[in-house]
Design a protein around this motif. Structure first.
Motif, short mmCIF file in Angstrom:
data_model
loop_
_atom_site.label_atom_id
_atom_site.label_comp_id
_atom_site.label_asym_id
_atom_site.label_seq_id
_atom_site.Cartn_x
_atom_site.Cartn_y
_atom_site.Cartn_z
N GLY A 33 122.65 127.88 51.02
CA GLY A 33 122.87 128.61 49.89
C GLY A 33 121.73 129.53 49.32
O GLY A 33 121.61 129.58 48.24
N ILE A 34 121.16 130.19 50.27
CA ILE A 34 120.01 130.92 49.96
C ILE A 34 120.01 132.31 49.95
O ILE A 34 119.17 133.18 49.58
CB ILE A 34 118.75 130.50 50.75
CG1 ILE A 34 118.91 130.98 52.16
CG2 ILE A 34 118.22 129.26 50.45
CD1 ILE A 34 117.43 130.88 53.00
N LEU A 35 121.12 132.76 50.61
CA LEU A 35 121.31 134.27 50.69
C LEU A 35 122.54 135.00 49.41
O LEU A 35 123.15 134.30 49.34
CB LEU A 35 121.93 134.83 52.10
CG LEU A 35 120.72 134.61 53.34
CD1 LEU A 35 121.68 135.14 54.61
CD2 LEU A 35 119.53 135.38 53.16
N ASP A 36 122.02 135.95 49.41
CA ASP A 36 123.12 136.92 48.65
C ASP A 36 124.38 136.68 49.34
O ASP A 36 124.27 137.03 50.60
CB ASP A 36 122.72 138.22 48.26
CG ASP A 36 123.57 139.21 47.39
OD1 ASP A 36 123.48 138.84 46.12
OD2 ASP A 36 124.41 139.69 48.02
N PRO A 37 125.51 136.77 48.64
CA PRO A 37 126.79 136.86 49.52
C PRO A 37 127.17 138.02 50.34
O PRO A 37 127.81 138.09 51.27
CB PRO A 37 128.05 136.83 48.55
CG PRO A 37 127.32 135.97 47.28
CD PRO A 37 125.75 136.40 47.22
N TYR A 38 126.44 139.21 50.01
CA TYR A 38 126.84 140.48 50.82
C TYR A 38 125.73 140.71 51.63
O TYR A 38 125.87 141.69 52.40
CB TYR A 38 126.79 141.60 49.60
CG TYR A 38 127.96 141.71 48.59
CD1 TYR A 38 129.18 142.08 49.00
CD2 TYR A 38 127.81 140.88 47.53
CE1 TYR A 38 130.20 142.38 48.19
CE2 TYR A 38 128.86 140.71 46.53
CZ TYR A 38 130.10 141.50 46.87
OH TYR A 38 131.07 141.61 46.14
N ALA A 39 124.72 139.94 51.94
CA ALA A 39 123.58 140.17 52.68
C ALA A 39 123.94 139.81 54.10
O ALA A 39 124.98 139.04 54.49
CB ALA A 39 122.31 139.19 52.49
N ASP A 40 123.42 140.58 55.12
CA ASP A 40 123.45 140.25 56.59
C ASP A 40 122.76 139.19 57.10
O ASP A 40 121.79 138.93 56.48
CB ASP A 40 123.31 141.52 57.15
CG ASP A 40 123.50 141.57 58.88
OD1 ASP A 40 124.46 140.87 59.21
OD2 ASP A 40 122.43 141.94 59.63
N PHE A 41 123.22 138.43 57.89
CA PHE A 41 122.56 137.07 58.48
C PHE A 41 122.45 137.24 59.92
O PHE A 41 123.58 136.41 60.45
CB PHE A 41 123.11 135.93 57.77
CG PHE A 41 122.09 134.67 58.23
CD1 PHE A 41 120.72 134.88 57.78
CD2 PHE A 41 122.76 133.65 58.75
CE1 PHE A 41 119.93 133.83 58.10
CE2 PHE A 41 121.77 132.50 58.98
CZ PHE A 41 120.29 132.55 58.62
N ALA A 42 121.76 138.00 60.72
CA ALA A 42 121.98 138.11 62.25
C ALA A 42 121.32 136.75 62.79
O ALA A 42 120.53 136.11 62.09
CB ALA A 42 121.49 139.31 62.66
N VAL A 43 121.84 136.70 63.79
CA VAL A 43 121.41 135.38 64.57
C VAL A 43 119.80 135.25 64.91
O VAL A 43 119.12 134.12 64.84
CB VAL A 43 122.02 135.29 65.96
CG1 VAL A 43 121.86 136.24 66.93
CG2 VAL A 43 121.50 133.74 66.81
#
Length: 322
Positions: A108-118
């Motif tokens: 639960g640490i990222l903004d919902p719209y943020a990218d989170f690549a591998v």
């Protein structure tokens, strides 16, 4: 404790509060100022890391919480949807009360719209592992995103296996029992307030291939929320049931793909996994189910981890009474 239940402020997609209080180096990753190198630290021996795998809904979180209380352990989330803030019901995050009992990382640490690549997951997971080890605690990685775990463990650029000794716990359930449970679990999400949670997050202009909006349960209800204000009651109910049916089917498909990936890692890539067959747990209810879970999952897991930690004279504090 580490303040896991306090509100968060986001900077470049990552909660700054979480970065400073829980992950000492994550603020650098958030700002993109410096890539943290963890492989250049001299090591006399390989440190220990436990990794809990399994398809969605097999009980990985429950096992991780149990083991975290048996040992001085902290949990690192590897579920690529649970890393985002919001949609706690849809993404099946552990409750705030549970989070306050056991330190969690990348949850639960990222903004919902943020990218989170591998690649970003691997960098952040390595920082979390080093942070946990620096406090003399056991890192436990847990989550259903096997692609992320595979990249972390076998990616040549991370040199994970040369630095860490891994213990893989695989919670498995027969397909028939598992799919029946997943259907029931979706119905429980509705009872827990999933519809209102989705309604608050609905955005008619959102890209369902980005951020948390890729979560199963979000695109399936697009038509329902988009047309809801203009439809009669019965038509709305019909559309909601349609979205619910699609969510259940897509969840079952996800579980099958996750099982296939785990089998590939074990049978093709040769990962040494300890399989824990939890099928009987899902066939029982109440106290019988809890007894089966203790006998078939909890006790064997603790025995395996004990042997793993005691190998080569590794010393780690344990919590008495487990």
């Amino acid at each position: 404790m580490y303040g896991f239940c306090t509100p968060m402020v986001h900077v470049n997609g990552i909660s700054k509060l979480q970065a400073k209080k829980n992950y000492p180096s994550l603020d650098m990753l958030a700002g993109g100022q410096k890539k943290v190198e963890v492989n250049n630290v001299p090591q006399k021996h390989r440190e220990k890391v436990v990794i809990i795998m399994g398809a969605t809904g097999t009980g990985k979180s429950k096992l991780s919480m149990y083991l975290a209380k048996c040992y001085e352990a902290e949990l690192i989330n590897s579920d690529k949807m649970q890393v985002y803030e919001g949609l706690d019901i849809v993404t099946n995050k552990v409750t705030e009360a549970e989070q306050c009992e056991v330190p969690h990382h990348l949850l639960g640490i990222l903004d919902p719209y943020a990218d989170f690549a591998v690649e970003r997951f691997c960098e952040m997971a390595l920082v979390s592992i080093e942070s946990i080890l620096s406090r003399g605690r056991l890192p436990i990685i847990v989550g259903g995103s096997n692609t992320y775990i595979e990249a972390l463990i076998d990616g040549e650029e991370y040199k994970f296996r040369s630095k860490y000794d891994c213990c893989f716990l695989w919670v498995d359930v027969s397909l028939a029992e598992h799919q029946s449970f997943l259907s029931i679990r979706v119905d429980q999400m509705v009872e827990n307030g999933m519809e209102e949670e989705l309604r608050k997050m609905f955005d008619p202009n959102v890209d369902y291939s980005k951020g948390i909006f890729r979560s199963i349960g979000v695109p399936e209800f697009d038509q329902y929320f988009r047309t809801e204000p203009h439809l009669e009651k019965e038509t709305r109910k019909k559309l909601f049931r349609k979205g619910l049916s699609e969510m259940k089917e897509n969840t079952c498909q996800l579980a099958r793909r996750q099982q296939e990936k785990i089998h590939r890692l074990k049978d093709v890539k040769g990962w040494d996994m300890h399989r824990l067959d939890a099928t009987e747990v899902f066939r029982k209810q109440g106290k019988e189910a809890e007894g089966a879970w203790k006998d078939l999952v909890a006790t064997p897991s603790k025995r395996i981890v004990d042997q793993f930690l005691n190998k080569a004279g590794h010393q780690l504090a344990r919590v008495s009474g487990h």
